[in-house]
Design an enzyme around this catalytic site. Structure first.
Site, mmCIF file in Angstrom:
data_model
loop_
_atom_site.group_PDB
_atom_site.id
_atom_site.type_symbol
_atom_site.label_atom_id
_atom_site.label_comp_id
_atom_site.label_asym_id
_atom_site.label_seq_id
_atom_site.Cartn_x
_atom_site.Cartn_y
_atom_site.Cartn_z
ATOM 1 N N HIS A 24 0.833 -1.204 0.000
ATOM 2 C CA HIS A 24 0.000 0.000 0.000
ATOM 3 C C HIS A 24 0.866 1.252 0.000
ATOM 4 C CE1 HIS A 24 -2.988 -3.000 1.069
ATOM 5 N NE2 HIS A 24 -3.943 -2.112 0.936
ATOM 6 N N LYS A 28 6.774 2.555 -3.305
ATOM 7 C CA LYS A 28 7.244 1.214 -3.666
ATOM 8 C C LYS A 28 6.536 0.707 -4.914
ATOM 9 C CE LYS A 28 8.663 -0.633 0.837
ATOM 10 N NZ LYS A 28 8.471 -1.742 1.806
ATOM 11 N N GLU A 55 -0.584 -7.884 9.265
ATOM 12 C CA GLU A 55 0.322 -7.508 10.341
ATOM 13 C C GLU A 55 1.680 -8.141 10.065
ATOM 14 O OE1 GLU A 55 0.753 -7.825 15.213
ATOM 15 O OE2 GLU A 55 -0.967 -8.726 14.186
ATOM 16 N N ASP A 84 9.731 -6.207 1.255
ATOM 17 C CA ASP A 84 9.939 -5.689 2.606
ATOM 18 C C ASP A 84 11.352 -5.151 2.642
ATOM 19 O OD1 ASP A 84 8.564 -5.382 5.232
ATOM 20 O OD2 ASP A 84 10.406 -6.328 5.935
ATOM 21 N N ASP A 184 15.297 8.022 1.643
ATOM 22 C CA ASP A 184 16.150 8.339 0.498
ATOM 23 C C ASP A 184 16.913 9.660 0.635
ATOM 24 O OD1 ASP A 184 15.460 5.977 -0.671
ATOM 25 O OD2 ASP A 184 14.259 6.848 -2.291
ATOM 26 N N ARG A 210 16.611 -2.428 -4.148
ATOM 27 C CA ARG A 210 15.477 -3.021 -4.849
ATOM 28 C C ARG A 210 15.905 -3.499 -6.233
ATOM 29 N NH1 ARG A 210 12.420 0.552 -3.255
ATOM 30 N NH2 ARG A 210 11.727 -0.627 -1.435
#
Length: 222
Positions: A24, A28, A55, A84, A184, A210
């Site tokens: 969400h 990302k 969670e 993550d 960042d 990433r």
């Protein structure tokens, strides 16, 4: 991926088509969408499908990425990719680590972090907290840090592949730049003079944690 070898050992390839981005976090989602663009994948965000945020009960980046990807795949009936990631500051014992996003909450429930006024995640607040903790350490303490990104790719039948990337750098203060997201603006990658917050997206994508994880994913599943 085999955790001991750290080399991609994909059993299953990913076919072109719809893929849920189990996040969400719009920053990302934008980065992942751009990285997937050349591979015939149609990314759909978890938010657009009204999928709940699970969670994050894992104790590692990989564990949290897996639980997010598996829930999204199960609920949507589509393959799902979860990320993550977080900032690890060596002088702080690699904190905030898996709690990186929670350091931007008014009350993240982390020992030694005092709640502040406001609602929701606030990475300006999170960056101030990191910097304040470093400032409280002896003069000359290293400001070395690294970002970690774990990607988990899950299918509705429960099959999961995972990949982990890393980029090393140094923390600066005050933050610089308004690009990127999260921490960042205070992170300058090794061998560069600009923060991730000052870099154009394509420059960051060429070297980020990433991007490292994605290079492993692409080699394995496409």
């Amino acid at each position: 991926m085999n955790e001991e070898s750290k080399e991609p050992q994909a059993i299953r390839k990913l076919a072109p088509g719809r893929l849920v981005i189990a996040s969400h976090n719009e920053g990302k989602v934008r980065e992942i969408r751009a990285l997937l663009a050349p591979y015939g994948i149609e990314p759909v965000s978890a938010a657009s499908l009204d999928l709940p945020e699970p969670e994050e009960t894992g104790t590692t980046f990989v564990a949290n990425a897996e639980l997010k990807a598996m829930q999204a795949a199960d609920l949507s009936g589509l393959p799902a990719l979860a990320d993550d990631s977080g900032l690890c500051v060596e002088a702080l014992g690699n904190a905030p680590g898996i709690f990186s996003a929670r350091w931007g909450l008014p009350d993240p429930g982390i020992e030694g972090i005092e709640p502040e006024a406001g609602e929701g995640r606030d990475f300006d607040r999170a960056m101030r907290r990191v910097n304040a903790k470093l400032d409280a350490l002896p003069e000359g303490t290293s400001r070395a840090a690294h970002f970690v990104c774990a990607l988990a790719l899950a299918w509705p039948d429960g099959h999961v592949e995972w990949f982990e990337g890393r980029v090393d750098g140094t923390l600066i203060w005050p933050p610089r730049g308004d690009k990127g997201f999260g921490y960042d603006p205070m992170f300058v990658p090794e061998g560069h003079g600009r923060s991730f917050g000052e870099m154009a997206p394509e420059a960051k994508h060429a070297m980020s944690h990433r991007a490292d994880a994605f290079a492993q994913l692409v080699a394995a599943v496409f």
